[in-house]
Design a protein around this motif. Sequence first.
Motif, PDB file in Angstrom:
ATOM      1  N   GLY A 247       0.691  -1.271  -0.077  1.00 49.10           N
ATOM      2  CA  GLY A 247       0.074  -0.023   0.062  1.00 49.10           C
ATOM      3  C   GLY A 247       0.885   1.195   0.082  1.00 49.10           C
ATOM      4  N   SER A 248       1.985   1.252  -0.526  1.00 53.18           N
ATOM      5  CA  SER A 248       3.035   2.621  -0.274  1.00 53.18           C
ATOM      6  C   SER A 248       2.331   3.620  -1.343  1.00 53.18           C
ATOM      7  CB  SER A 248       4.385   2.185  -0.942  1.00 53.18           C
ATOM      8  OG  SER A 248       4.329   1.474  -1.955  1.00 53.18           O
ATOM      9  N   LYS A 249       1.657   3.106  -2.700  1.00 51.87           N
ATOM     10  CA  LYS A 249       0.995   4.069  -3.393  1.00 51.87           C
ATOM     11  C   LYS A 249      -0.170   4.535  -2.912  1.00 51.87           C
ATOM     12  CE  LYS A 249       0.039   4.593  -8.344  1.00 51.87           C
ATOM     13  NZ  LYS A 249       0.210   4.144  -9.492  1.00 51.87           N
ATOM     14  N   PHE A 250      -1.282   3.360  -2.492  1.00 52.87           N
ATOM     15  CA  PHE A 250      -2.549   3.755  -1.928  1.00 52.87           C
ATOM     16  C   PHE A 250      -2.599   4.692  -0.831  1.00 52.87           C
ATOM     17  CE2 PHE A 250      -6.750   3.253  -0.272  1.00 52.87           C
ATOM     18  CZ  PHE A 250      -7.455   2.840  -1.171  1.00 52.87           C
ATOM     19  N   THR A 251      -1.844   4.473   0.209  1.00 54.02           N
ATOM     20  CA  THR A 251      -1.881   5.216   1.271  1.00 54.02           C
ATOM     21  C   THR A 251      -1.424   6.662   1.358  1.00 54.02           C
ATOM     22  OG1 THR A 251       0.285   4.228   2.254  1.00 54.02           O
ATOM     23  CG2 THR A 251      -1.898   3.127   2.907  1.00 54.02           C
ATOM     24  N   ALA A 252      -0.444   6.842   0.249  1.00 54.05           N
ATOM     25  CA  ALA A 252      -0.089   8.300  -0.017  1.00 54.05           C
ATOM     26  C   ALA A 252      -1.008   9.115  -0.862  1.00 54.05           C
ATOM     27  CB  ALA A 252       1.478   8.075  -0.863  1.00 54.05           C
ATOM     28  N   ASN A 253      -1.952   8.348  -1.425  1.00 54.67           N
ATOM     29  CA  ASN A 253      -2.851   8.988  -2.088  1.00 54.67           C
ATOM     30  C   ASN A 253      -4.188   9.474  -1.224  1.00 54.67           C
ATOM     31  OD1 ASN A 253      -5.515   9.518  -3.824  1.00 54.67           O
ATOM     32  ND2 ASN A 253      -3.900   9.004  -5.418  1.00 54.67           N
ATOM     33  N   GLU A 254      -4.231  11.000  -0.886  1.00 53.62           N
ATOM     34  CA  GLU A 254      -5.237  11.298   0.001  1.00 53.62           C
ATOM     35  C   GLU A 254      -6.642  10.878  -0.681  1.00 53.62           C
ATOM     36  OE1 GLU A 254      -6.454  15.614   2.170  1.00 53.62           O
ATOM     37  OE2 GLU A 254      -4.591  15.366   0.920  1.00 53.62           O
ATOM     38  N   VAL A 255      -6.900  11.191  -1.800  1.00 51.25           N
ATOM     39  CA  VAL A 255      -8.275  10.921  -2.218  1.00 51.25           C
ATOM     40  C   VAL A 255      -8.492   9.551  -2.100  1.00 51.25           C
ATOM     41  CG1 VAL A 255      -9.689  10.834  -4.472  1.00 51.25           C
ATOM     42  CG2 VAL A 255      -8.098  12.603  -4.106  1.00 51.25           C
ATOM     43  N   ALA A 256      -7.615   8.351  -2.504  1.00 54.99           N
ATOM     44  CA  ALA A 256      -7.849   7.029  -2.206  1.00 54.99           C
ATOM     45  C   ALA A 256      -8.124   6.804  -0.770  1.00 54.99           C
ATOM     46  CB  ALA A 256      -6.776   6.201  -2.828  1.00 54.99           C
ATOM     47  N   MET A 257      -7.489   7.601   0.117  1.00 56.05           N
ATOM     48  CA  MET A 257      -7.605   7.264   1.507  1.00 56.05           C
ATOM     49  C   MET A 257      -9.024   7.654   2.249  1.00 56.05           C
ATOM     50  SD  MET A 257      -5.294   5.262   2.948  1.00 56.05           S
ATOM     51  CE  MET A 257      -5.788   5.478   4.479  1.00 56.05           C
ATOM     52  N   ASP A 258      -9.201   8.697   1.507  1.00 57.41           N
ATOM     53  CA  ASP A 258     -10.401   9.350   1.879  1.00 57.41           C
ATOM     54  C   ASP A 258     -11.546   8.410   1.685  1.00 57.41           C
ATOM     55  OD1 ASP A 258     -13.027  11.292   1.521  1.00 57.41           O
ATOM     56  OD2 ASP A 258     -11.475  12.659   2.363  1.00 57.41           O
ATOM     57  N   LYS A 259     -11.720   7.828   0.446  1.00 57.62           N
ATOM     58  CA  LYS A 259     -12.691   6.883   0.091  1.00 57.62           C
ATOM     59  C   LYS A 259     -12.627   5.626   1.053  1.00 57.62           C
ATOM     60  CE  LYS A 259     -12.133   8.035  -4.807  1.00 57.62           C
ATOM     61  NZ  LYS A 259     -11.697   7.326  -6.236  1.00 57.62           N
ATOM     62  N   LEU A 260     -11.623   5.120   1.264  1.00 57.23           N
ATOM     63  CA  LEU A 260     -11.274   3.995   2.272  1.00 57.23           C
ATOM     64  C   LEU A 260     -11.879   4.127   3.524  1.00 57.23           C
ATOM     65  CD1 LEU A 260     -10.435   1.094   2.706  1.00 57.23           C
ATOM     66  CD2 LEU A 260      -8.059   1.847   3.217  1.00 57.23           C
ATOM     67  N   ILE A 261     -11.427   5.559   4.097  1.00 61.61           N
ATOM     68  CA  ILE A 261     -11.728   5.609   5.298  1.00 61.61           C
ATOM     69  C   ILE A 261     -13.111   6.015   5.602  1.00 61.61           C
ATOM     70  CG2 ILE A 261     -11.603   7.375   7.421  1.00 61.61           C
ATOM     71  CD1 ILE A 261      -9.182   5.414   6.961  1.00 61.61           C
ATOM     72  N   LEU A 262     -13.926   6.222   4.805  1.00 62.09           N
ATOM     73  CA  LEU A 262     -15.397   6.571   4.786  1.00 62.09           C
ATOM     74  C   LEU A 262     -15.983   5.312   4.699  1.00 62.09           C
ATOM     75  CD1 LEU A 262     -15.859   9.639   2.328  1.00 62.09           C
ATOM     76  CD2 LEU A 262     -16.460   9.520   5.105  1.00 62.09           C
ATOM     77  N   ALA A 263     -15.750   4.174   3.723  1.00 62.17           N
ATOM     78  CA  ALA A 263     -16.069   3.038   3.686  1.00 62.17           C
ATOM     79  C   ALA A 263     -15.868   2.348   5.168  1.00 62.17           C
ATOM     80  CB  ALA A 263     -15.476   2.190   2.542  1.00 62.17           C
ATOM     81  N   LEU A 264     -14.905   2.335   5.758  1.00 58.63           N
ATOM     82  CA  LEU A 264     -14.480   1.410   6.877  1.00 58.63           C
ATOM     83  C   LEU A 264     -15.238   2.213   7.941  1.00 58.63           C
ATOM     84  CD1 LEU A 264     -10.556   1.401   6.463  1.00 58.63           C
ATOM     85  CD2 LEU A 264     -12.209  -0.630   6.336  1.00 58.63           C
ATOM     86  N   LYS A 265     -15.454   3.535   7.943  1.00 57.26           N
ATOM     87  CA  LYS A 265     -16.268   4.051   8.845  1.00 57.26           C
ATOM     88  C   LYS A 265     -17.681   3.575   9.010  1.00 57.26           C
ATOM     89  CE  LYS A 265     -17.640   8.691  10.700  1.00 57.26           C
ATOM     90  NZ  LYS A 265     -17.479  10.039  10.646  1.00 57.26           N
ATOM     91  N   LYS A 266     -18.216   3.419   7.859  1.00 56.59           N
ATOM     92  CA  LYS A 266     -19.424   2.819   7.603  1.00 56.59           C
ATOM     93  C   LYS A 266     -19.760   1.581   8.335  1.00 56.59           C
ATOM     94  CE  LYS A 266     -22.643   2.010   3.731  1.00 56.59           C
ATOM     95  NZ  LYS A 266     -22.883   1.895   2.380  1.00 56.59           N
ATOM     96  N   SER A 267     -18.577   0.484   8.276  1.00 61.23           N
ATOM     97  CA  SER A 267     -18.826  -0.789   8.428  1.00 61.23           C
ATOM     98  C   SER A 267     -18.290  -0.845   9.835  1.00 61.23           C
ATOM     99  CB  SER A 267     -17.916  -1.561   7.770  1.00 61.23           C
ATOM    100  OG  SER A 267     -18.251  -1.795   6.504  1.00 61.23           O
ATOM    101  N   ASN A 268     -17.849   0.407  10.564  1.00 65.19           N
ATOM    102  CA  ASN A 268     -17.528   0.485  12.114  1.00 65.19           C
ATOM    103  C   ASN A 268     -16.027  -0.472  12.194  1.00 65.19           C
ATOM    104  OD1 ASN A 268     -17.479   1.041  14.843  1.00 65.19           O
ATOM    105  ND2 ASN A 268     -18.625  -0.778  15.452  1.00 65.19           N
ATOM    106  N   ILE A 269     -14.997  -0.040  11.214  1.00 66.13           N
ATOM    107  CA  ILE A 269     -13.687  -0.848  11.192  1.00 66.13           C
ATOM    108  C   ILE A 269     -12.740   0.380  11.578  1.00 66.13           C
ATOM    109  CG2 ILE A 269     -12.016  -2.034   9.857  1.00 66.13           C
ATOM    110  CD1 ILE A 269     -14.369  -3.393   8.476  1.00 66.13           C
TER     111      ILE A 269
END
Length: 358
Positions: A247-269
């Motif tokens: 994930g060195s590329k994914f986690t360095a991308n703010e837009v991608a991380m924004d999408k992931l964090i929102l999805a994880l928040k929705k699933s309480n992860i």
Amino acid sequence: MSKRKKASPKKSSNFLTYFVWSLAFIVMLLGAFVAGYYVGHDGAKEDALKKEQSKEKIKQSMIKKLEQESAKRKSLKDEQSVSERLKEVLKKEPLPPEPSKEPNEDNLTSSLSIKEVVAQYEDASHEVEEAVLPKAIERKVVKSTKRPKLAIIIDDISVKSHVNAVKSLHLPITMSFLPPSKARPSSAILASQESFYMVHLPMEAQNFKAEEPLTLRVDDSSEKIVQRVEEIKKLFPKVKYLNNHTGSKFTANEVAMDKLILALKKSNITFVDSRTTGDSKAQKVLKKYSLEYIGRDIFLDHKMDKAYVLSQIKRAIEVAKKHGSAVAIGHPHPNTIAALNESKKLFADVDLVLVNKL
């Protein structure tokens, strides 16, 4: 008539003297004999006692040596036992004749050999781009009367021998399971048997040849990322924490991380940043949504040398002492498990906890 001669008093006296002296001599001889007997007997008893005491000392010394040898053998046996269990990680398992599409409890082996699976992850450097470790997280020094906490995460858990190796330590260590794939079809089943676990979710790296199936990519849509998180939740119903695999590329991308964090928040992860790059945007995005940031401080096995792993364990303990808590990440390899086993006394300086107890 002739006169009877009277006995000479002198002769009678001499006779009595001789007789008395003879009796005295005999008594002296008897006394000497008896005294000699008892003296000799006492001396013999004393000698025998000394010999017995000497034998007892030798016996006790031998018993002590045997106990010490037994303790050494037991310790060696324990270490060998751990080593033997760890050898399972590298043991080649036969290919199943027809792998089931739906893994079940009777199908806990990989369709690839464990040796082939482990060969893809020789050390922790596969997690970090160009094998360069990012700098430590900048945190304030915490002065507290509470004992420091250290959470150790073992990533890449995917087969039963990995689980057995970690459990053999009898330490509160968090296992992070890779999602099921052709190479490891039963990882979710293995996780379901644990009361607490994490998921090690594959994310896009700058350059990593052995990419996992269904790896999240920076150009994935929000819908696709949400769908993947929901799939993970179905596979791992008890999951509350998730960290990135590569994930060195994914986690360095703010837009991608924004999408992931929102999805994880929705699933309480909760997201735990493995920090495979110094440019991770995880902390920034989490702060944006007022969510707690948890990030790795130390990689234990960036180099697969036991002495190096031991030194990293000591570093992790020092970080925990300095900041009040720390997160260390390792992998289920023999040197890592052996180093953790040898470090049990070191953990007395911290509270070793699961990641949900930080």
